[in-house]
Design a protein around this motif. Structure first.
Motif, PDB file in Angstrom:
ATOM      1  N   SER A   1       0.843  -1.201   0.000  1.00 19.10           N
ATOM      2  CA  SER A   1       0.000   0.000   0.000  1.00 19.10           C
ATOM      3  C   SER A   1       0.877   1.250   0.000  1.00 19.10           C
ATOM      4  O   SER A   1       0.581   2.230  -0.703  1.00 19.10           O
ATOM      5  CB  SER A   1      -0.920   0.000   1.223  1.00 19.10           C
ATOM      6  OG  SER A   1      -1.852  -1.059   1.156  1.00 19.10           O
ATOM      7  N   ARG A   2       1.957   1.213   0.762  1.00 21.70           N
ATOM      8  CA  ARG A   2       2.899   2.333   0.743  1.00 21.70           C
ATOM      9  C   ARG A   2       3.550   2.458  -0.632  1.00 21.70           C
ATOM     10  O   ARG A   2       3.778   3.568  -1.131  1.00 21.70           O
ATOM     11  CB  ARG A   2       3.971   2.136   1.814  1.00 21.70           C
ATOM     12  CG  ARG A   2       3.433   2.103   3.238  1.00 21.70           C
ATOM     13  CD  ARG A   2       4.541   1.940   4.270  1.00 21.70           C
ATOM     14  NE  ARG A   2       3.996   1.874   5.622  1.00 21.70           N
ATOM     15  CZ  ARG A   2       3.730   0.757   6.266  1.00 21.70           C
ATOM     16  NH1 ARG A   2       3.979  -0.409   5.689  1.00 21.70           N
ATOM     17  NH2 ARG A   2       3.220   0.783   7.478  1.00 21.70           N
ATOM     18  N   TRP A   3       3.846   1.317  -1.238  1.00 20.68           N
ATOM     19  CA  TRP A   3       4.474   1.332  -2.567  1.00 20.68           C
ATOM     20  C   TRP A   3       3.511   1.896  -3.613  1.00 20.68           C
ATOM     21  O   TRP A   3       3.911   2.667  -4.478  1.00 20.68           O
ATOM     22  CB  TRP A   3       4.917  -0.082  -2.925  1.00 20.68           C
ATOM     23  CG  TRP A   3       5.790  -0.185  -4.137  1.00 20.68           C
ATOM     24  CD1 TRP A   3       5.545  -0.895  -5.276  1.00 20.68           C
ATOM     25  CD2 TRP A   3       7.077   0.416  -4.335  1.00 20.68           C
ATOM     26  NE1 TRP A   3       6.577  -0.776  -6.169  1.00 20.68           N
ATOM     27  CE2 TRP A   3       7.538   0.028  -5.616  1.00 20.68           C
ATOM     28  CE3 TRP A   3       7.874   1.256  -3.559  1.00 20.68           C
ATOM     29  CZ2 TRP A   3       8.762   0.449  -6.132  1.00 20.68           C
ATOM     30  CZ3 TRP A   3       9.096   1.672  -4.064  1.00 20.68           C
ATOM     31  CH2 TRP A   3       9.522   1.275  -5.342  1.00 20.68           C
ATOM     32  N   ALA A   4       2.255   1.521  -3.523  1.00 20.93           N
ATOM     33  CA  ALA A   4       1.259   2.056  -4.454  1.00 20.93           C
ATOM     34  C   ALA A   4       1.161   3.571  -4.318  1.00 20.93           C
ATOM     35  O   ALA A   4       1.098   4.300  -5.315  1.00 20.93           O
ATOM     36  CB  ALA A   4      -0.103   1.404  -4.200  1.00 20.93           C
ATOM     37  N   ALA A   5       1.135   4.062  -3.089  1.00 21.84           N
ATOM     38  CA  ALA A   5       1.071   5.515  -2.870  1.00 21.84           C
ATOM     39  C   ALA A   5       2.303   6.192  -3.454  1.00 21.84           C
ATOM     40  O   ALA A   5       2.209   7.273  -4.057  1.00 21.84           O
ATOM     41  CB  ALA A   5       0.950   5.808  -1.378  1.00 21.84           C
ATOM     42  N   PHE A   6       3.468   5.575  -3.296  1.00 22.93           N
ATOM     43  CA  PHE A   6       4.703   6.142  -3.842  1.00 22.93           C
ATOM     44  C   PHE A   6       4.685   6.150  -5.363  1.00 22.93           C
ATOM     45  O   PHE A   6       5.060   7.146  -5.999  1.00 22.93           O
ATOM     46  CB  PHE A   6       5.905   5.347  -3.325  1.00 22.93           C
ATOM     47  CG  PHE A   6       7.166   5.588  -4.107  1.00 22.93           C
ATOM     48  CD1 PHE A   6       7.876   6.763  -3.944  1.00 22.93           C
ATOM     49  CD2 PHE A   6       7.628   4.646  -5.005  1.00 22.93           C
ATOM     50  CE1 PHE A   6       9.039   6.999  -4.672  1.00 22.93           C
ATOM     51  CE2 PHE A   6       8.786   4.860  -5.734  1.00 22.93           C
ATOM     52  CZ  PHE A   6       9.496   6.042  -5.567  1.00 22.93           C
ATOM     53  N   LEU A   7       4.263   5.049  -5.988  1.00 21.53           N
ATOM     54  CA  LEU A   7       4.241   4.983  -7.444  1.00 21.53           C
ATOM     55  C   LEU A   7       3.297   6.020  -8.043  1.00 21.53           C
ATOM     56  O   LEU A   7       3.470   6.444  -9.183  1.00 21.53           O
ATOM     57  CB  LEU A   7       3.834   3.585  -7.906  1.00 21.53           C
ATOM     58  CG  LEU A   7       4.836   2.456  -7.651  1.00 21.53           C
ATOM     59  CD1 LEU A   7       4.255   1.123  -8.108  1.00 21.53           C
ATOM     60  CD2 LEU A   7       6.171   2.721  -8.337  1.00 21.53           C
ATOM     61  N   ALA A   8       2.303   6.433  -7.275  1.00 22.05           N
ATOM     62  CA  ALA A   8       1.356   7.426  -7.770  1.00 22.05           C
ATOM     63  C   ALA A   8       1.868   8.848  -7.633  1.00 22.05           C
ATOM     64  O   ALA A   8       1.570   9.702  -8.477  1.00 22.05           O
ATOM     65  CB  ALA A   8       0.022   7.289  -7.033  1.00 22.05           C
ATOM     66  N   ALA A   9       2.650   9.130  -6.584  1.00 19.58           N
ATOM     67  CA  ALA A   9       2.976  10.527  -6.279  1.00 19.58           C
ATOM     68  C   ALA A   9       4.450  10.810  -6.086  1.00 19.58           C
ATOM     69  O   ALA A   9       4.846  11.974  -6.036  1.00 19.58           O
ATOM     70  CB  ALA A   9       2.212  10.965  -5.020  1.00 19.58           C
TER      71      ALA A   9
ATOM     72  N   ASP B   1      10.092  12.933  -2.237  1.00 19.55           N
ATOM     73  CA  ASP B   1      11.360  13.658  -2.250  1.00 19.55           C
ATOM     74  C   ASP B   1      12.447  12.800  -1.616  1.00 19.55           C
ATOM     75  O   ASP B   1      12.248  12.203  -0.545  1.00 19.55           O
ATOM     76  CB  ASP B   1      11.228  14.972  -1.482  1.00 19.55           C
ATOM     77  CG  ASP B   1      10.372  15.999  -2.211  1.00 19.55           C
ATOM     78  OD1 ASP B   1      10.139  15.815  -3.421  1.00 19.55           O
ATOM     79  OD2 ASP B   1       9.930  16.968  -1.564  1.00 19.55           O
ATOM     80  N   GLY B   2      13.586  12.742  -2.270  1.00 19.71           N
ATOM     81  CA  GLY B   2      14.695  11.950  -1.759  1.00 19.71           C
ATOM     82  C   GLY B   2      14.696  10.523  -2.248  1.00 19.71           C
ATOM     83  O   GLY B   2      15.700   9.815  -2.086  1.00 19.71           O
ATOM     84  N   VAL B   3      13.587  10.061  -2.817  1.00 23.08           N
ATOM     85  CA  VAL B   3      13.533   8.701  -3.368  1.00 23.08           C
ATOM     86  C   VAL B   3      13.414   8.784  -4.892  1.00 23.08           C
ATOM     87  O   VAL B   3      14.323   8.394  -5.624  1.00 23.08           O
ATOM     88  CB  VAL B   3      12.372   7.883  -2.763  1.00 23.08           C
ATOM     89  CG1 VAL B   3      12.339   6.471  -3.361  1.00 23.08           C
ATOM     90  CG2 VAL B   3      12.528   7.798  -1.249  1.00 23.08           C
ATOM     91  N   LEU B   4      12.324   9.308  -5.388  1.00 18.94           N
ATOM     92  CA  LEU B   4      12.146   9.519  -6.823  1.00 18.94           C
ATOM     93  C   LEU B   4      11.035  10.544  -7.003  1.00 18.94           C
ATOM     94  O   LEU B   4      10.018  10.501  -6.306  1.00 18.94           O
ATOM     95  CB  LEU B   4      11.791   8.206  -7.532  1.00 18.94           C
ATOM     96  CG  LEU B   4      12.133   8.133  -9.028  1.00 18.94           C
ATOM     97  CD1 LEU B   4      13.642   8.227  -9.252  1.00 18.94           C
ATOM     98  CD2 LEU B   4      11.604   6.853  -9.644  1.00 18.94           C
ATOM     99  N   SER B   5      11.220  11.452  -7.934  1.00 18.90           N
ATOM    100  CA  SER B   5      10.275  12.552  -8.099  1.00 18.90           C
ATOM    101  C   SER B   5       8.987  12.097  -8.765  1.00 18.90           C
ATOM    102  O   SER B   5       8.946  11.081  -9.471  1.00 18.90           O
ATOM    103  CB  SER B   5      10.902  13.665  -8.940  1.00 18.90           C
ATOM    104  OG  SER B   5      11.037  13.244 -10.295  1.00 18.90           O
TER     105      SER B   5
END
Length: 468
Positions: A251-259, A262-266
């Protein structure tokens, strides 16, 4: 000055619905999980839904009454692993350590038949490399049987001409993992943990299972019996499908892939990853592939994410950028369950039952008046277009009829705009002014847009005598 809207006491507002899902929606989601587990004959199925970057629902169904797994139970996620590897590669790209056009042989010792394929082709499965390793079956054999990249590729790895076809390649991601290791000077799994998993708080995503973890099973296709599947460490092939994770972590990964983060991938790089990068397939015209992300059109929605399978396990993760919703499904069976379809259905159930509230419209107090002067109708020859100014100084150009070429344009530091999609992707939009500072026309990749159809005062190539 911006004025905040006032809601009378007792009146609904979008904020009143923030948080979880309505009871009817939760029941519909749970029903879909129960149907999926029963019809797919899976020992267990766990699922989660994310909305606006936050988990809003988890559910599970198990063959053992009263003992269903929860969102913290690990499952093997198979090829969803590729999305993590792709993020590591794109981090290197954004740092200037590599380019997507680099031949992989620039970063790895030359491997016959594969050195000339590019990093971007490997990410998008357009390298033409073999789908699988030479025998034996890599998912079911110890990884130490293939200690070198040459063992992964075999003597004839190239099957198709690079760049011409979408041809899914698991060994291609073994090469990408090796590129990460060579440029980072550490195993790709260590780089993943330090650069991505730890910043995102994904401490339950690991190369090897950590309890509580589900066991994987093979379910007989024609009888209601099952046996445990053996779990292998895949060695050099690990970047293709080694990872274990949980519904909460994904679920955290899905949120990251959507938005992005900063510091990981824009967010901009992730948007690039979600764009189609492979030719469409005649077998699945609604599918596609970006840079490390599967693309699909399901239930009328454009989705991005990935499915995964390994012996004993199935997994799927989809996000809908338009709806701001993601869904995750994990099961512990080798086959029989259409795991990607269940995840897509869960996403659709949540999106259809509780569509997202749009952000409230507000005037932009910082909008440059010069941009307001550009807004409105423009003509390419006799074809009418509308230019709209978006927040942040972005522009959107679209045909007035709805048919034809249009694009969003991102503002650049030099005062030009760059197309973000479609025919004008990457093309430069410039405002051309007269000596007195007034706007003469717009130049878009040499196309002249004028305020009137074929404006006689604008430098239309070939000239125009005026309307008669």
């Amino acid at each position: 000055m911006a004025v905040e809207p006032q809601f009378p006491s007792g009146t609904d507002s979008p904020q009143a619905y923030a948080g979880g899902l309505l009871p009817a929606t939760r029941r519909a989601l749970m029903h879909r999980v129960a149907v999926g587990q029963a019809e797919g004959r899976a020992p267990s199925l766990v699922a989660a839904v994310v909305r606006d970057g936050q988990p809003v629902w988890t559910g599970s169904q198990s063959m053992v009454e009263g003992h269903a797994p929860d969102a913290d139970t690990q499952y093997r996620i198979g090829s969803i692993t590729k999305t993590f590897v792709a993020v590591l590669v794109m981090r290197l790209r954004d740092e200037g350590r590599l380019e997507l056009t680099d031949p992989v042989g620039r970063h790895l010792p030359v491997v016959d038949g594969a050195a000339g394929v590019t990093v971007g082709q490997l990410l998008a499965h357009t390298s033409g490399l073999a789908s699988e390793t030479p025998g034996p079956w890599w998912e079911r054999t110890p990884g130490e049987l293939r200690p070198e990249l040459a063992d992964v590729l075999g003597p004839e790895p190239a099957k198709l001409q690079p760049g011409r076809h979408y041809h899914y390649s698991n060994p291609g991601y073994a090469l990408l993992g090796a590129v990460v290791e060579r440029l980072r000077g550490m195993p790709w799994g260590e780089a993943l943990a330090a650069e991505v998993l730890e910043p995102l708080g994904m401490d339950r995503t690991t190369l090897l299972p950590h309890q509580p973890a589900a066991g994987g099973f093979a379910v007989h296709p024609w009888a209601d019996v099952m046996v445990p599947e053996a779990v292998q460490e895949t060695g050099r092939m690990a970047p293709a499908g080694q990872l274990w994770s949980t519904a909460a972590d994904l679920s955290r990964w899905a949120a990251f892939l959507a938005a992005g983060r900063d510091g990981v991938l824009s967010a901009g790089t992730l948007e690039e990853m979600r764009l189609p990068a492979a030719p469409p397939s005649a077998v699945d015209p609604d599918g596609g592939y970006g840079l490390g992300l599967q693309l699909a059109r399901r239930n009328g929605r454009q989705l991005a994410g990935h499915t995964g399978s390994m012996p004993g396990f199935l997994a799927a993760l989809w996000i809908s950028e338009e709806d701001g919703i993601g869904a995750v499904t994990l099961a512990n069976c080798t086959s029989g369950l259409a795991i990607g379809g269940v995840a897509a259905d869960l996403l659709a159930i949540a999106a259809d039952a509780e569509p997202a509230f749009p952000a409230p419209w507000r005037p932009d107090p910082d909008l440059d008046p010069a941009l307001v002067d550009l807004a409105g109708p423009w003509y390419w020859g006799t074809s009418g277009h509308a230019l709209r100014v978006r927040p942040g100084g972005e522009l959107h150009l679209a045909p007035l009829t709805g048919q034809g070429r249009g694009s969003r344009f991102h503002v650049e530091p030099d005062g030009t705009w760059t197309g973000r999609e479609g025919y004008y992707a990457g093309e430069t939009l410039r405002v051309v002014r007269r000596a007195d500072g007034s706007v003469s026309h717009l130049d878009l990749g040499s196309f002249v847009f004028t305020r009137e159809p074929y404006d006689p005062s604008a430098p239309v190539p070939g000239g125009f005598p005026g309307w008669r």
